[in-house]
Design an enzyme around this catalytic site. Structure first.
Site, short mmCIF file in Angstrom:
data_model
loop_
_atom_site.label_atom_id
_atom_site.label_comp_id
_atom_site.label_asym_id
_atom_site.label_seq_id
_atom_site.Cartn_x
_atom_site.Cartn_y
_atom_site.Cartn_z
N CYS A 154 3.20 0.71 -8.30
CA CYS A 154 4.12 1.38 -7.38
C CYS A 154 5.48 1.60 -8.00
CB CYS A 154 4.24 0.59 -6.08
SG CYS A 154 4.79 -1.11 -6.30
N GLY A 207 1.46 2.49 5.52
CA GLY A 207 2.57 1.79 6.18
C GLY A 207 2.97 2.45 7.48
N GLU A 227 5.38 -3.24 1.79
CA GLU A 227 5.71 -3.00 0.38
C GLU A 227 4.96 -1.73 -0.03
OE1 GLU A 227 5.10 -5.13 -3.98
OE2 GLU A 227 5.35 -6.40 -2.20
N GLY A 242 0.81 -1.21 0.00
CA GLY A 242 0.00 0.00 0.00
C GLY A 242 0.84 1.26 0.00
N SER A 243 0.26 2.34 0.46
CA SER A 243 0.91 3.65 0.42
C SER A 243 1.82 3.87 1.62
CB SER A 243 -0.17 4.74 0.41
OG SER A 243 -0.85 4.77 1.66
#
Length: 481
Positions: A265, A213, A231, A208-209
């Site tokens: 990403c 995180g 990640e 995710g973003s």
């Protein structure tokens, strides 16, 4: 009454999933069930776990068209892109089996009457929080190694890709996975927060973003027993040098920036052009190719190269980033444009940061966005290009186009990214390699081939064949530690 939510197609607003958000009681039950199944699954022979995983891969192969079409419908991926994702999910099984054998299999070193042994024990219950952009492959990239390592799973798919998540759960069960081993919870952020708070969770895996995180990292403060693998996103640079044709530059830069509508990403966010005799030709080629890209929906008569964003809200957020870039001093090269057919059908845009100040460039390097928007910048020389490329708090992916092998070695060692390519897109990643970022792009837990590493704990043993083994016969450095 439980809160209801829907997953709506970005193509035509069709409702693809409609159901209740998991309640605290639902979440607790799912985690408890996974915990109760942990010993049984851990004691299931590895060969049987591998066979179930291969059954799952076969199910994906047998139903490839079905899941590809569902991915396209729910997250808007163009058919070729969705099919490639299914292929990657299938390939992940054998890759993980190989990774398990090479990186996390029992090791025995014998020396006389002493054996030094490393075993790998599962973590327990892993909470997997999936993204929307690769709703099958990316959560699978954590689920598969976690299952083969003997963990049980609680899976929360993105609330924008819950239909794909449910399909995946059903596929695993049809492959023979026992019911209790993988549980699904559904909903938005509150569901994830509730699950993370459970004392029965042993690991949290997020794709995710940066903001997500950091929030989870804060939530787990004081709980070192919970393994966290992040990640996260990136502000990925591609540096363009000389000794490369302009057509190749145009292809590689536009693919890096705009594939999957920029919703990877690893997509390039900044393109840095070294000022030389080819510089302006390279930039013109990128600009012209960007303007020529076909933007549309799956099924259009003219096959599109860029599809829709996941939602109108995503388009609105991307427009805010575009406006922020202009406020930071960027100049418009290819302007913001939305296709009149749908508000989330955004044409690729380019802005130029060449004349921005150092303060403005630092601010640009700290931004995170998800969509077809590229910043270009002219730089004086290779050293300046490397410095500019590294001018970000992120460190996921980077590419060098052109140049020499010595330049690339310098680039790899200095750019501060976890995936660094030469004459390839920033989005180029091999399943046989680690995939993860530095800085704000991760927490030193690379996924890809190395995801197997964070799915188990090593346990070291010194073993003598008999209880009467004399301590004096053992080398002191083996026992005094």
């Amino acid at each position: 009454m439980p809160k209801m939510f829907q997953s709506i197609s970005p193509l035509d607003d069709t409702v693809l999933f409609d159901g209740p958000e998991s309640t605290p009681a639902n979440i607790s039950q799912a985690i408890t069930t996974a915990r109760q199944s942990a010993i049984l699954w851990h004691n299931t022979p590895l060969s049987q776990r591998i066979q179930i995983a291969r059954n799952y891969a076969k199910h994906l192969s047998d139903h490839r068209d079905e899941i590809r079409e569902l991915i396209t419908s729910e997250v808007g991926k163009l058919p070729w892109d969705a099919d490639a994702e299914v292929g990657a999910a299938i390939g992940k099984i054998d890759l993980t089996v190989n990774a398990l054998e090479q990186r996390r299999s029992k090791t025995v070193i014998e020396s006389g009457n002493l054996a030094r042994i490393v075993r790998y024990h599962p973590l327990g219950v892993a909470l997997v929080l999936g993204p929307f952009n690769f709703p099958l492959h990316l959560p699978g990239g954590q689920i598969v190694p976690a299952l083969l390592s003997g963990n049980t799973i609680v899976f929360k798919p993105s609330d924008q890709a819950t239909a794909v998540g449910k399909w995946m759960i059903d596929a695993w069960r049809q492959a023979g996975l026992p019911d209790g081993v993988m549980q699904m919870i559904q909903g938005g952020v509150e569901v994830a927060v509730n699950a993370i708070d459970s004392p029965l969770i042993n690991a949290v895996f997020l794709t995710g973003s940066r903001a997500a995180g950091r929030a989870i990292h804060r939530q787990l403060a004081g709980r070192p027993d919970v393994l966290l693998a992040l990640e996260l996103g990136g502000n990925n640079p591609v540096v363009v040098s000389d000794s490369i044709p302009s057509k190749a530059v145009a292809d590689l830069v536009t693919f890096s920036a705009f594939v999957s509508a920029g919703q990877r990403c690893s997509c390039a966010r900044r393109a840095l052009f070294i000022e030389n005799s080819d510089c302006e030709t390279h930039i013109d080629a990128v600009v012209q190719q960007t303007r020529s890209l076909v933007v549309g929906l799956p099924g259009d008569e003219t096959v599109p190269q860029v599809g829709p964003l996941i939602s109108t809200l995503a388009a609105t957020q991307l427009r805010k980033t575009y406006d922020t870039l202009l406020a930071h001093g960027c100049r418009v090269v290819v302007p913001w444009q939305v296709n009149p057919r749908r508000e989330n059908l955004v044409h690729p845009a380019i802005v130029d940061a060449t004349k921005c100040t150092d303060t403005q460039l630092a601010a640009i390097g700290d931004l995170e966005w998800f969509g077809p928007l590229l910043v270009i910048q002219r730089v004086a020389d290779f050293d300046s290009a490397v410095s500019a490329a590294a001018n970000t708090s992120y460190g996921l992916a980077a590419s060098l186009l052109g140049g020499t092998s010595n330049m690339f070695e310098t680039f790899v060692n200095s750019v501060g990214a976890g995936v660094v390519n030469w004459n390839r897109p920033t989005t180029g990643a091999a399943g046989s390699l680690p995939f993860g970022g530095l800085g704000d792009s991760g927490n030193h837990r690379p996924a890809g081939y190395h995801a197997i590493d964070f799915c188990s704990d090593p346990v070291a043993s010194l073993q003598s064949p008999t209880e009467t083994e004399s301590f004096a016969t053992l080398a002191p450095w083996d026992v005094v530690k």
